[in-house]
Design an enzyme around this catalytic site. Sequence first.
Site, PDB file in Angstrom:
ATOM      1  N   HIS A  34       6.552 -15.979 -23.706  1.00  8.73           N
ATOM      2  CA  HIS A  34       5.870 -16.750 -24.694  1.00  8.73           C
ATOM      3  C   HIS A  34       6.188 -18.169 -24.645  1.00  8.73           C
ATOM      4  CE1 HIS A  34       4.441 -13.198 -27.039  1.00  8.73           C
ATOM      5  NE2 HIS A  34       3.573 -13.667 -26.298  1.00  8.73           N
ATOM      6  N   GLU A  88      -9.922  -7.872  -5.095  1.00 11.65           N
ATOM      7  CA  GLU A  88      -8.529  -8.264  -4.985  1.00 11.65           C
ATOM      8  C   GLU A  88      -7.544  -7.096  -4.254  1.00 11.65           C
ATOM      9  OE1 GLU A  88      -7.149  -8.193  -9.133  1.00 11.65           O
ATOM     10  OE2 GLU A  88      -8.491  -6.418  -9.790  1.00 11.65           O
ATOM     11  N   ASP A 110      -4.110 -11.063  -6.881  1.00  8.98           N
ATOM     12  CA  ASP A 110      -3.507  -9.702  -6.198  1.00  8.98           C
ATOM     13  C   ASP A 110      -4.076  -9.728  -4.765  1.00  8.98           C
ATOM     14  OD1 ASP A 110      -2.259  -8.273  -8.119  1.00  8.98           O
ATOM     15  OD2 ASP A 110      -4.301  -8.224  -9.359  1.00  8.98           O
ATOM     16  N   CYS A 130     -11.528 -16.094  -9.140  1.00  8.63           N
ATOM     17  CA  CYS A 130     -10.975 -16.356 -10.686  1.00  8.63           C
ATOM     18  C   CYS A 130      -9.428 -16.373 -10.400  1.00  8.63           C
ATOM     19  CB  CYS A 130     -11.276 -15.207 -11.599  1.00  8.63           C
ATOM     20  SG  CYS A 130     -11.207 -13.480 -10.787  1.00  8.63           S
TER      21      CYS A 130
HETATM   22  C1  PEP Z   1      -6.133 -11.785  -9.629  1.00  6.76           C
HETATM   23  O1  PEP Z   1      -5.585 -10.972  -9.198  1.00  6.76           O
HETATM   24  O2  PEP Z   1      -6.415 -13.183  -9.025  1.00  6.76           O
HETATM   25  C2  PEP Z   1      -6.605 -12.013 -10.916  1.00  6.76           C
HETATM   26  C3  PEP Z   1      -7.618 -13.094 -11.377  1.00  6.76           C
HETATM   27  O3  PEP Z   1      -6.199 -11.020 -11.964  1.00  6.76           O
HETATM   28  P1  PEP Z   1      -4.878 -10.938 -12.468  1.00  6.76           P
HETATM   29  O4  PEP Z   1      -4.229 -12.116 -12.181  1.00  6.76           O
HETATM   30  O5  PEP Z   1      -5.204 -10.601 -13.877  1.00  6.76           O
HETATM   31  O6  PEP Z   1      -4.219  -9.626 -12.037  1.00  6.76           O
HETATM   32 MG    MG Z   2      -5.729  -8.932 -10.588  1.00  8.41          MG
END
Ligand code: PEP
Ligand code: MG
Length: 856
Positions: A473, A710, A734, A781
């Site tokens: 945190h 991913e 991922d 993302c």
């Molecule tokens: C990713 O895997 O790139 C992603 C955006 O999801 P998270 O980081 O939440 O696993």
């Molecule tokens: Mg992910």
Amino acid sequence: MEQIPAIPKLVLRAPLSGHLMSIERVPDPVFAQKMVGDGISIDPLSQCLAAPCDGEVVQLHSGGHAVTLATTGGIEVMMHIGLDTVALKGQGFIPKVKVGDKVTIGDALIEFDADYIATHAKSLLTQIVITTQDRVAALAPRAGIVTAGKDIIMEVTLVGDKAEAKAQAGKAVTSEAILVPNPTGLHARPAAVLANVAKKFKANIRLQRGEDQANAKSVVAIMGLEVSYGDKVNLMAQGPDAEEAIAALIPMLQQGLGDEGAVPAPAPASVTLPETAAPAPRPRSEDPNLLLGVAASHGIAAGNVCQVRHEEIAVKEEGEDPYLERRTLDDAIEQAKLQLAALQARLQSEANPGKAAIFAAHQELLEDPDLLDIAISAIAKGKSAPFAWRRAYTTYAAQLSTLKSELLAFRANDLRDVGERVLRLLTGVETKEPELPPRTILVAEELTPSDMAALDRSRVVGLCTTGGGATSHVAILARSLDIPVVAGIDPRALDVPQGAPVILDGGKGTVRLNPTPEEVARIQRLLERQAARRKADLETALQPAQTTEGQRLEVVANIGGVADAQQAVRLGGEGVGLLRSEFLFMGRGVAPSEEEQARIYRAIAEALGPERPLVIRTLDVGGDKPLPYLPIPREDNPFLGERGIRIGLDRPEILRVQLRAILRASTAGKVHVMFPMVATLAEWRAARAVLEEEREKLGVPPIPVGIMVEVPAAALMAEQFAREVEFFSIGTNDLTQYTLAMDRGHPKLAPQVDGLNPAVLSLIASTVRAARQYGKWVGVCGGIAGDPQAVPLLIGLGVDELSVSLPTIPRIKAQIRTLSLAECQQLAQEALRQDSAAAVRALCPSLEEDLDGRVG
Ligand code: PEP
Ligand code: MG
């Protein structure tokens, strides 16, 4: 053998009004097979459990759903309201007595909310059983409808006390330490299973947790130990078959005593805690002036060290009257909650919802029944409130810090923080805020969220701790404050003298000692330039992001909740490319209801307005991120096990509720659904089918639905997916770990887990190609969407949307405006031909290159 004269019958009167039912018909084998004891069940029509006989309260479960009375003759009567009600963790129950109270027939024991329990637990059926079975000669249960306090529900014919068997000769055997894997601890059911098996042995068997012990053949005694998930227990046996008993019981206890959803506890049973939860070996630099740690919050700072130490608060061990000590503790906790609520409100009003949520979670910690139980039981044993409280939170924090999940382990720090807040109130010891000179870099073993809330941002330019990590945190708070942080630093940092100049690089996780004055001055100048650039970026943040040729790119936000959405709009975010819905599910005892979820999704959609898209990713948790109410069996390879959509399909009720909530909110904006961790078309089709079923039931119009790309399989089969999905969002975090087979959080491998590796870029390229072929859009993302070195490559590879963390939105938009699409395309082709991530990075100069490389 001499016949012991029979004791008069024990007559039990109805503790509740309702229909009597034979115990054998209770749909729970623990009761139906009389593992806890013989008795009767009532289907209640009233809501206050009353004493069925005179006696003393000898056990009251912290969840308030079970209570045991002992009569003066030593007969124990246990009453258990509902089935599987332990999982409610006290919600819906108001105990009216405490352990040690003497009660007479008809006295109120526990009030309960029948509606709540009926809708949140398996059943309301309430069992009344005699747990001292060896004292029962015969039992005559009644039938029909009874009225509380008036009608008799059963008559128990008792046998007299049998002489205590002589201590059995034999060896004493103690088991290795066992970590309790039952998500809700050793409640009635596993306690009954343990006691029943223990009873098959002649040996005297005891269950030990810390300093407390219980007779392992007594359900009540086991429950009285209040053993929680992850607690370390030992079995001790003495008698002729002690060894066999221990050998039989160890595996049963390790496997959860038949409790559904038991998650084998995270550390091997044969080791002791917490010493064994050793951190991964820390890399140490060869350069004596360079200290290595973990990059926890990006940015560079040049400043002077201020060592911060948390002082030890002295407390008196012995307490006064336990009643007064308890009142003192209750008052301090209430006062702490008020402080936290005020802090939360202040942060909320400063538009800092993420931080506000952390202090909301602290308030919840203060309501944790297990934590309070540890303190209350120490007070009952004569300890002072401050001593009992400190023991409770430090014990509990030590337990949390041993958990394998980094996320949970870091919550130990939150617990110590909130614990110390109460301790200060109990002792009147106030925090001394150190006088900080400008440009201070704080160095500490550990900083807490409270330290962060009190931080003077005008003076502190960087933080460095020997503990913690990127997901603590403190790191989250620091990122939202834009303060560079290095966590898990080489402990030599604690020896750096007060006031010594250092340069801290939060992006690389390094601290440089003894920099020359010229180096410091240069960094200072560069930081000033950076600040000026940031100001300029912010001024143009609301304008669209298009390349020099006019090619428009959507820059959207990765968010966790409503307030983030509001902030995204202020920073020029053109929508939300990833709502990590798991944030709504974390840090709580039960999953959010459909209503609650719908309300939040609707609020986010409304914050974005009718034009900005909102992509809601369904719950993405897994073996490495357990939710207390969603036990997932321990995985050898959590990242390769039940994660993301696999959990949604395995527990469709959770997915269904979430999809219904999303669909209900979909009319409030441009809502999209996205499924995480999809590897096969079968998974995608199954998830889409659930969505479609719920949509038809609700009668709402279709909404766009896509998948996260991913898992390499999804990227490699992008063409097949592109025919069916409406969009792709590439999760490079991922995708990179799975492509390179390197754990994204691995302390040694992390530097190599780089999304600019040509292997990953090549999967992105083929995903975009497939999407184009079918006219679908592609976003990114993962973290590289906000990496200035990656942005030209992603644009060159043809992605349509970049979904980035909130603070990077203005910077990325400004950067896009300086780029030429044609040049990006060329660069991307060149990058695909490189042989390493480093070679790709060498092609794409970092905007902050002038700062990097000189520091670490
Ligand atoms: C990713 O895997 O790139 C992603 C955006 O999801 P998270 O980081 O939440 O696993
Ligand atoms: Mg992910």
